[in-house]
Motif scaffolding. Structure first.
Motif, PDB file in Angstrom:
ATOM      1  N   LEU A 105      77.124  43.358  31.161  1.00 31.98           N
ATOM      2  CA  LEU A 105      77.916  42.444  30.319  1.00 31.98           C
ATOM      3  C   LEU A 105      77.880  42.873  28.847  1.00 31.98           C
ATOM      4  O   LEU A 105      78.867  42.714  28.131  1.00 31.98           O
ATOM      5  CB  LEU A 105      77.405  41.002  30.482  1.00 31.98           C
TER       6      LEU A 105
ATOM      7  N   PHE B 187      78.007  45.768  27.621  1.00 32.92           N
ATOM      8  CA  PHE B 187      79.050  46.765  27.391  1.00 32.92           C
ATOM      9  C   PHE B 187      80.417  46.088  27.276  1.00 32.92           C
ATOM     10  O   PHE B 187      81.206  46.389  26.381  1.00 32.92           O
ATOM     11  CB  PHE B 187      79.058  47.791  28.534  1.00 32.92           C
ATOM     12  N   LEU B 188      80.672  45.154  28.197  1.00 34.43           N
ATOM     13  CA  LEU B 188      81.973  44.466  28.166  1.00 34.43           C
ATOM     14  C   LEU B 188      82.150  43.670  26.874  1.00 34.43           C
ATOM     15  O   LEU B 188      83.247  43.633  26.302  1.00 34.43           O
ATOM     16  CB  LEU B 188      82.098  43.531  29.373  1.00 34.43           C
ATOM     17  N   LEU B 189      81.078  43.036  26.426  1.00 35.43           N
ATOM     18  CA  LEU B 189      81.170  42.241  25.194  1.00 35.43           C
ATOM     19  C   LEU B 189      81.511  43.134  23.989  1.00 35.43           C
ATOM     20  O   LEU B 189      82.202  42.704  23.066  1.00 35.43           O
ATOM     21  CB  LEU B 189      79.853  41.489  24.944  1.00 35.43           C
TER      22      LEU B 189
ATOM     23  N   GLN C 188      83.585  45.407  24.018  1.00 38.66           N
ATOM     24  CA  GLN C 188      85.006  45.787  24.118  1.00 38.66           C
ATOM     25  C   GLN C 188      85.928  44.720  23.538  1.00 38.66           C
ATOM     26  O   GLN C 188      87.140  44.776  23.690  1.00 38.66           O
ATOM     27  CB  GLN C 188      85.395  46.035  25.588  1.00 38.66           C
ATOM     28  N   GLU C 189      85.329  43.730  22.886  1.00 37.32           N
ATOM     29  CA  GLU C 189      86.089  42.574  22.399  1.00 37.32           C
ATOM     30  C   GLU C 189      87.382  42.961  21.674  1.00 37.32           C
ATOM     31  O   GLU C 189      88.455  42.408  21.936  1.00 37.32           O
ATOM     32  CB  GLU C 189      85.192  41.709  21.499  1.00 37.32           C
TER      33      GLU C 189
ATOM     34  N   ALA D 161      89.220  45.674  21.820  1.00 38.24           N
ATOM     35  CA  ALA D 161      90.223  46.238  22.731  1.00 38.24           C
ATOM     36  C   ALA D 161      90.812  45.141  23.617  1.00 38.24           C
ATOM     37  O   ALA D 161      92.017  45.138  23.900  1.00 38.24           O
ATOM     38  CB  ALA D 161      89.588  47.329  23.586  1.00 38.24           C
ATOM     39  N   ILE D 162      89.975  44.209  24.030  1.00 35.70           N
ATOM     40  CA  ILE D 162      90.460  43.114  24.885  1.00 35.70           C
ATOM     41  C   ILE D 162      91.432  42.238  24.092  1.00 35.70           C
ATOM     42  O   ILE D 162      92.513  41.897  24.585  1.00 35.70           O
ATOM     43  CB  ILE D 162      89.270  42.282  25.438  1.00 35.70           C
ATOM     44  N   ALA D 163      91.068  41.920  22.881  1.00 37.13           N
ATOM     45  CA  ALA D 163      91.941  41.087  22.040  1.00 37.13           C
ATOM     46  C   ALA D 163      93.270  41.811  21.783  1.00 37.13           C
ATOM     47  O   ALA D 163      94.341  41.197  21.820  1.00 37.13           O
ATOM     48  CB  ALA D 163      91.241  40.751  20.729  1.00 37.13           C
TER      49      ALA D 163
ATOM     50  N   PHE E  92      94.660  44.037  23.711  1.00 35.81           N
ATOM     51  CA  PHE E  92      95.401  44.016  24.983  1.00 35.81           C
ATOM     52  C   PHE E  92      96.103  42.673  25.156  1.00 35.81           C
ATOM     53  O   PHE E  92      97.280  42.610  25.507  1.00 35.81           O
ATOM     54  CB  PHE E  92      94.437  44.259  26.153  1.00 35.81           C
ATOM     55  N   GLU E  93      95.385  41.612  24.851  1.00 35.64           N
ATOM     56  CA  GLU E  93      95.965  40.264  25.027  1.00 35.64           C
ATOM     57  C   GLU E  93      97.150  40.047  24.088  1.00 35.64           C
ATOM     58  O   GLU E  93      98.117  39.402  24.450  1.00 35.64           O
ATOM     59  CB  GLU E  93      94.892  39.199  24.758  1.00 35.64           C
TER      60      GLU E  93
ATOM     61  N   THR F 128     100.053  40.233  27.154  1.00 35.19           N
ATOM     62  CA  THR F 128     100.116  38.984  27.931  1.00 35.19           C
ATOM     63  C   THR F 128     100.534  37.783  27.085  1.00 35.19           C
ATOM     64  O   THR F 128     100.645  37.874  25.902  1.00 35.19           O
ATOM     65  CB  THR F 128      98.750  38.663  28.569  1.00 35.19           C
TER      66      THR F 128
ATOM     67  N   VAL G 269      92.537  47.984  29.968  1.00 32.00           N
ATOM     68  CA  VAL G 269      92.220  47.687  28.564  1.00 32.00           C
ATOM     69  C   VAL G 269      91.616  48.936  27.923  1.00 32.00           C
ATOM     70  O   VAL G 269      91.949  49.292  26.792  1.00 32.00           O
ATOM     71  CB  VAL G 269      91.206  46.512  28.483  1.00 32.00           C
TER      72      VAL G 269
ATOM     73  N   ARG H  11      85.687  32.563  27.510  1.00 30.83           N
ATOM     74  CA  ARG H  11      86.704  33.185  26.655  1.00 30.83           C
ATOM     75  C   ARG H  11      88.089  32.570  26.823  1.00 30.83           C
ATOM     76  O   ARG H  11      88.788  32.318  25.853  1.00 30.83           O
ATOM     77  CB  ARG H  11      86.764  34.678  26.941  1.00 30.83           C
TER      78      ARG H  11
ATOM     79  N   HIS I  48      81.011  37.812  33.979  1.00 29.43           N
ATOM     80  CA  HIS I  48      81.694  38.793  33.132  1.00 29.43           C
ATOM     81  C   HIS I  48      83.100  38.320  32.773  1.00 29.43           C
ATOM     82  O   HIS I  48      83.547  38.453  31.634  1.00 29.43           O
ATOM     83  CB  HIS I  48      81.802  40.144  33.856  1.00 29.43           C
TER      84      HIS I  48
END
Lengths: 185, 474
Positions: free
Chosen positions: A167, A169-171, A173-174, A176-178, A180-181, A185, B19, B57, B158
């Protein structure tokens, strides 16, 4: 999650194919809201049989489980690796391990070891053999000093060896995730 | 100039959700459009958020329902829980959803039902989406051309924290099904035949796409039955390309796009199907017109035969561990190689689950049970997949057909498929079940499960023995 580099242990052998997660932990034990104490119910229905491998004195202290092909098929319940770990297993060895189970196992410090058919057959035929799971070298070392290589995703291996929570690592990526959103989307 | 590369439906779904691309050091980061949660696999994930002080989130992309451990019997409005633990689990979901602002379809409320039934019904399940849930039968939603898969509780966490998952790209597997299903043969029989053909681990590492003229002819209810059991072939997901049948099903549903948005969505969805010339990593073809009603005889969904076929000899299975598993299965099921399943006495019939509790399934079962009686000594449970299905079934009078035949008509939930809520099969009893797993003890400790279609289940209810449903058709 406890880091895993290398362990040496005798094996417990469950020579059955397609061991499903309903056997590993029957659904009636899923009514909990924590992860605790599931080892007691590991293979609950098979353990009714006093001769079942986990009930035998040879199983005492073993931390490597060897099973038939397609181990962990069926339900996605993470209670299955939780139960195996709570019972004392740190690695599961088979010729093939079901996808969701494998994914759940690595997130909890249980190492899925998929070996070739020859090594698998040797392990099935030699219960109690002392073997080493060497995650650093991605090798299962057999009693005669021979070794079977196994594949594990590099990232999962890195996390297992260092006790890192994926997790984190995923956190990271915030951003990049933002991004992407905002675009997709 | 080079032609653009022909891509499969799955490759398009994958590309749309990357992503961060995969590198040698880490898997790809994949965006998750919709997260479905339920009471059994979410509490530990909520605890993890709390422990780490991380917010949920995207509550707006998270939908909760109660299904696995809830009772299907009520005393007035009072749910009759089987024990305090299931009650506590359901209460925990309610508290967590309140705290984190998640829309919860609570027991008894319009919209509530089995998670894989309500997603499509509410129009949340749409082509092109990524959908996950802490439940392996999430593959059901692939019937709409969505990439949908089951995850464990850590990954539930996750998605709660990041709306993303780490994924290595799976391989693709085309299962081509041509021809029309014969009368009395259903989508359930077809998927059981597929699993027997490819094996319970034949799909491991792959996403299956079901193609061919048979699939194109199926309704959405039937397509969901097919994709639902992809996991029983070990696949990471099951897919069917969206088409007019898909769009007609979705139009007007609560969360489906509306107005100009609808036209734009459909135009986009039309670009999803696999391009001509795209390659799958592997393929298999089955002639669907030759499939007969299927029944399982063993303890995994791949151990099945046509209703008129004898149980195979485990000794014929090559590998030692395989043969051992097969003979252990027959011993558990108290079945003999060479014998037929037809005529075996049945104790319980279960019509329900995310595989076969939709309206068409209930209609099929009712069509055989109408004007007939359940055989003496057989207990029959009919459990609709959702409140909406229950309502529509009642409108059509299906509940009356079942009740008059002597079956129990229950409230929606997973019920006897997973037997967590007190709806179970007793040790030694033989159940004909429309659910998806015949694993040892799945429907109760010592319970013996025969998986079958709603038609075959209804035929067993009436006859009291395993029977060929085609003999009861008008």
């Amino acid at each position: 999650m406890e880091a895993f580099r290398k362990i040496t242990s005798k094996t417990v052998v469950l020579p059955v194919d397609n061991v499903d997660t309903d056997q590993i932990i029957p659904a009636r034990f899923l009514t909990i809201t924590t992860k605790l104490g599931l080892g007691e119910s590991l293979f609950a229905d098979w353990r009714n049989d006093p001769e079942f491998v986990l009930n035998r004195p040879e199983a005492e202290g073993a931390s490597i489980l060897v099973a038939g092909e397609n181990f962990g098929c069926g339900s996605s319940r993470e209670h299955a690796p939780w139960a195996l770990l709570d019972f004392g297993f740190r690695a599961v060895v088979s010729s093939s391990i079901a996808d969701i189970f494998k994914n759940n196992a690595v997130k909890n410090g249980l190492v899925p070891v998929e070996v070739d058919a020859k090594a698998h057959r040797f392990l099935l035929e030699n219960p109690g053999a002392s073997v080493t799971v060497d995650l650093e070298a991605c090798k299962l070392v057999l009693p005669d000093g021979g070794a079977a290589e196994f594949l594990l995703d590099g990232f999962a291996r890195h996390c297992l060896m260092n006790g890192i929570d994926q997790l984190d690592f995923l956190l990271q990526q915030e951003e990049a995730i933002a991004r992407f959103e905002s675009t997709s989307t | 100039m080079n032609e653009p590369k022909a891509r499969t439906l799955f490759e398009k779904l994958w590309t749309r959700h990357v992503v961060q691309p995969a590198t040698e050091d880490h898997p790809a980061v994949i965006y998750i459009d919709l997260h479905l949660i339920h009471e059994v696999t979410s509490p530990q994930a909520f605890d993890e958020l709390r422990r780490k002080n991380i917010p949920l989130r995207r509550p707006d992309r998270t939908i909760a329902t109660m299904d696995h451990s809830i009772p299907t019997l009520f005393d007035g409005d009072e749910p009759l829980y089987s024990d305090d633990k299931t009650r506590a689990q359901v209460d925990t979901l309610r508290t967590n959803c309140d705290e984190y602002g998640v829309r919860l379809y609570a027991m008894g409320e319009t919209g509530q039902g089995i998670v894989h039934v309500i997603g499509p019904e509410l129009g949340l399940t749409q082509p092109g989406r990524t959908i996950v849930c802490g439940d392996s039968h999430t593959s059901t939603h692939g019937a709409f051309g969505a990439w949908a898969f089951g995850i464990g509780t850590t990954e539930v966490g996750h998605v709660m924290a990041t709306q993303s998952l780490l994924q290595r790209q799976p391989k693709t597997f085309e299962v081509r099904l041509d021809g029309r299903l014969a009368t009395g043969v259903t989508a359930k029989d077809l998927i059981l035949a597929v699993i027997r053909e490819v094996g319970v681990d034949g799909g491991r590492g792959h996403v299956i796409e079901y193609t061919g003229s048979c699939i194109a002819s199926l309704s959405m209810d039937e397509r969901m039955t097919i994709c639902n059991m992809s996991i029983e072939a070990g696949a990471r997901a099951g897919l069917i390309a969206p088409d007019e049948t898909t769009f007609t099903y979705l139009e007007g549903r609560e969360f489906a796009p509306t107005g100009d948005g609808w036209a734009a969505a459909v135009a986009d969805w039309r670009t999803l199907p696999t391009d001509a010339g795209a390659r799958y990593d592997k393929s298999v073809t089955l002639d669907a017109s030759r499939v007969k009603p299927m029944v399982t005889y063993g303890t995994n969904p791949g151990m099945s035969v046509s209703i008129d076929e004898a149980i195979p000899d485990p000794a014929s299975r090559g590998e030692q561990a395989q043969a051992a598993a097969s003979s252990q299965a027959l011993e558990y099921m108290r079945m003999q190689p060479g014998e037929s399943l037809v005529g075996k006495s049945v104790d319980v019939v279960f019509i329900g689950s995310c595989t076969n509790a939709r309206l068409e399934d209930l209609r099929a079962a009712a069509s055989l049970m109408k004007g007939r009686k359940v055989a003496p000594g057989v207990r029959v449970l009919v459990v609709p997949g959702s409140q909406e299905i229950k309502r529509r079934a009642v409108d059509e009078g299906l509940d009356r057909v079942f009740r008059e035949a002597g079956a129990e008509w229950r409230d929606p939930g997973c019920s006897m498929c997973i037997a967590m809520n007190g709806d179970g099969v007793a040790a030694g009893e033989l159940a004909v079940s429309t659910s998806n797993r015949n694993f040892e003890g799945r429907q109760g400790k010592g319970a013996r499960t025969v998986l079958a279609s709603p038609l075959t289940a209804a035929a067993a209810a009436i006859g009291g023995t395993i029977a060929d449903p085609r003999e009861l058709l008008d």
